[in-house]
Design an enzyme around this catalytic site. Structure first.
Site, short mmCIF file in Angstrom:
data_model
loop_
_atom_site.label_atom_id
_atom_site.label_comp_id
_atom_site.label_asym_id
_atom_site.label_seq_id
_atom_site.Cartn_x
_atom_site.Cartn_y
_atom_site.Cartn_z
CG ASP A 32 -2.01 -1.05 1.14
OD1 ASP A 32 -2.19 -1.62 0.04
OD2 ASP A 32 -2.66 -1.30 2.16
CB ALA A 33 4.04 2.08 1.69
CE1 TYR A 35 -3.49 2.78 -6.33
CE2 TYR A 35 -3.85 4.06 -4.32
CZ TYR A 35 -4.24 3.69 -5.59
OH TYR A 35 -5.38 4.24 -6.13
CG ASP A 36 -0.84 5.02 0.27
OD1 ASP A 36 -1.85 4.85 -0.44
OD2 ASP A 36 -0.74 4.57 1.43
CB SER A 81 -36.93 -6.70 -7.72
OG SER A 81 -38.29 -6.84 -8.08
CD GLU A 113 -24.43 -14.05 -10.76
OE1 GLU A 113 -24.32 -12.94 -10.20
OE2 GLU A 113 -24.95 -14.20 -11.88
CE LYS A 115 -31.55 -11.17 -2.97
NZ LYS A 115 -31.20 -10.00 -2.16
CB CYS A 432 -17.56 -13.44 42.83
SG CYS A 432 -18.90 -13.45 41.63
#
Length: 672
Positions: A32-33, A35-36, A81, A113, A115, A432
């Site tokens: 990620d670094a 990409y950043d 739908s 697939e 849902k 207890c």
């Protein structure tokens, strides 16, 4: 020399490539670094040359001013739908209707697939560029959410590849993974913001933000599942092949899709997905079954507002409404008092639910819950059922408030709530009975003292018969006394006595973990054991001394210090070590700089599964050779030892440039 325009084009192409690998192929090739870094470079160049910014640039996902309201979008092809079925008989009836309507079933293949339980959206691409995004709405008219959808990194602003239709409307689901949902709610609780009932509500609320900068902070993602408008181009005549084409163009598609030929195979897919549901990482509420052939779809046509060639096979509902009969209070190992709603029994996700956790007093206040209320109960996978919300419109007149007890419901000791904590606790400690049971179960557990054969039901009986009050009492049990327990014969009793005797030889780290000190897990116990070496040194340590241990901050240090300051706890420890005889190998205390070892003075982190020795043994060996064994990777980490199935710690170590070795290399350096 490369021109600014060429550099911008190259950066945008590279970033789109990495977005495709990450969101579509699930196979990132850079951390990620990196990409950043590329994104920062592109943003800086565009800020210096604003005249060269393009609408499809990866930097242009966020930036528009907030809207005052959403405009309406009329779907050129209605977003219909699906009809639902809820059991095998109804699905088989659907299959029969399909077969009866077709001229021939020789080519009949179903595409199965997931849902997804999110928000249906329409994405319109013109010449490969995203120009509009809309909600389903009523199927004919939806809302324009283009600015918000542009912030979702899984959705490409520009399609990749060739033969892209001039106008292509892709349809799919925007949803929020479980990890992101939990993070959003955790932040909301911390800041006093809105807590969402479920990931679907969070996704819908995120997409309908008037300010796209808010949406950009939500970790939404997307899977496509179909097509609406198609102009100026062609698509395959198979639904599955269309999805594969979408994926090639850079659109994310679920990898849980299967072509099947028989109803039996559909049912097998349904049951497999239902079993895997808790581990998917995102919410689904069933599977969708579609006739794969576009030619057969056209033969079957539509009825009212749904296609005849597809159906949603729903799982049993994960949310149901019921009534709170009462609220009772349970006491845990650390004295935490947890309110539990006793419910009118109701079927949720195929399980009869009669209890649900309410967490703490703050949660009851947030819900505004009263005994007698109608509530919505949610159960997902193996998660303990929870009260999602109170149905205020259904509140009867005779409800009464939930009152937290001032005394422990088990032992009668006073309860306390420390400022800054959400949990109310019993102050009774080992007097207890509830705490005693849970503390003893933890003490003998596999990762603690590892007493083979000492199960929860045995502990329950031992406490109820008052045979055992402290952990040390366990080691004084005789076979004769154990034989008096339910389902405990002479042989089993003797085996348990032998297991208790064997457990007396342990490690310092296991012993510390077994004591059940608040916030002290296995990794922290190992760190404390390695740092202090002896029980005496640890007991006499100050809060400042404790904070010198890797990963031990002020909160953990205070819990450890307070535990050893309590005389009753020191008495239990003396009983275990001096009277019962629990022991562990004495450490060889040598300064790190005096040790001739490749691990001396280094901060080491273990991750993954080791095959040749246990994690505790490895930590002990490393500590003996002068290493500081930590539970988390940071810039201070010198070495990561990666076993099998190493995960996020390995990725972070690689990102930080930390040295990584495998188990074989560790054993070689240990001289094994």
């Amino acid at each position: 020399m490369e021109s600014i325009e060429e550099k911008l084009t190259q950066l945008r192409t590279t970033l789109r490539h990495h977005e495709f690998l990450y969101h579509v192929m699930d196979a990132p090739e850079v951390p990620d670094a990196e990409y950043d870094r590329l994104m920062r470079e592109l943003r800086a160049l565009e800020e210096a040359h604003p005249e060269l910014v393009t609408p499809d640039s990866p930097t242009q996902r966020v930036g528009a001013a907030p809207l005052t309201e959403f405009s309406q979008v009329r779907h050129e092809v209605p977003m219909l739908s699906l009809d639902n079925v809820f059991d095998e008989a109804s699905f088989l009836a659907f299959n029969k209707r399909v077969q009866d309507r077709l001229k021939s079933t020789d080519a009949l293949v179903y595409c199965c697939e997931l849902k997804l339980d999110g928000l249906a959206v329409s994405l319109l691409y013109e010449n490969g560029l995203l120009v509009r995004a809309a909600t389903r709405g009523d199927g004919t008219t939806g809302e324009d959410i283009t600015l918000n959808v542009r912030t979702i990194r899984a959705i490409p602003l520009k399609l990749r590849g060739d033969n892209i239709p001039a106008r292509l409307e892709v349809r799919g689901e925007v949803f929020l993974p479980q990890a992101g949902f939990e993070k959003i709610n955790e932040e909301a609780r911390r800041t006093g913001g809105k807590v969402f009932a479920n990931p679907r509500n969070a996704a819908a609320g995120s997409l309908r933000q008037l300010d796209p900068r808010v949406t950009a902070k939500r970790p939404l993602t997307f899977f496509c599942y179909g097509v609406g408008l198609l102009e100026g181009g062609e698509l395959p005549r198979s639904h599955m092949e269309r999805l594969q084409q979408f994926k090639a163009w850079g659109l994310p598609v679920s990898d849980r899709i299967r072509l099947v030929k028989t109803p039996e195979e559909v049912l097998a897919f349904y049951h497999q997905v239902e079993a895997d549901r808790p581990t998917l990482g995102f919410d689904i509420d069933g599977v969708v079954i579609k006739v794969d052939s576009l030619e057969l779809q056209e033969q079957l046509g539509f009825v009212a507002r749904a296609p005849r060639w597809a159906v949603a096979f729903k799982f049993p509902a994960q949310e149901q409404m019921t009534t709170v009969r009462d609220v009772e209070f349970q006491v845990g190992r650390t004295g935490a008092i947890t309110p539990v709603a006793r419910l009118e029994p109701v079927q949720v996700a195929g399980v009869l639910v009669s209890n649900a956790t309410l967490h703490n007093a703050d949660e009851i206040a947030r819900l505004g819950l009263r005994i007698g209320d109608k509530v919505v109960i949610r159960r997902a996978g193996d998660v303990i059922p929870q009260v999602v919300n109170v149905v205020l419109s259904e509140r009867p007149e005779e409800t009464r408030p939930v009152v937290f007890p001032a005394q422990c419901p088990v032992c009668g000791s006073d309860v306390e709530r420390v400022e800054g904590e959400a949990v109310t606790r019993c102050t009774g400690g080992l007097i207890c009975g509830a705490q005693r049971k849970e503390a003893l179960k933890h003490f003998v557990s596999r990762r603690a003292m590892d007493v083979d054969g000492m199960g929860d039901k045995i502990i329950d009986q031992l406490v109820e018969k008052e045979y055992v009050h402290t952990p040390a009492d366990l080691f004084r049990l005789t076979a004769g006394k154990l034989t008096g327990l339910d389902r405990m014969g002479p042989k089993s009793a003797q085996n348990l006595v032998n297991a208790l005797e064997k457990a007396k030889e342990t490690t310092f780290a296991r012993f510390l973990y077994a004591l059940g000190i608040r916030e002290v897990g296995e990794a922290t116990a190992a760190g404390l054991a390695a740092h202090f070496g002896t029980l005496e040194a640890l007991i006499n340590a100050s809060i400042d001394d404790l904070q010198k241990v890797p990963d031990v901050g002020i909160v953990v240090a205070t819990h450890v210090f307070n535990f050893f300051e309590e005389e009753s706890n020191r008495a239990v420890i003396r009983d275990l070590t001096e009277e019962v005889g629990i022991h562990w190998p004495a450490p060889q205390v040598v300064k790190a700089e005096e040790i001739d070892s490749p691990f001396a003075g280094k901060t080491v982190v273990l991750t993954g599964t080791l095959s040749q020795m246990s994690r505790d043994d490895a930590k002990a060996r490393l500590a003996a050779l002068g290493a500081k064994v930590s539970g988390s990777v940071s810039k201070k980490t010198d070495l990561l030892i990666a076993g099998e199935a190493a995960g996020s710690k390995l990725a972070k170590a690689q990102e930080l440039g930390i040295e990584v070795i495998d188990e074989a290399e560790m054993l070689r350096l240990l001289g094994e």
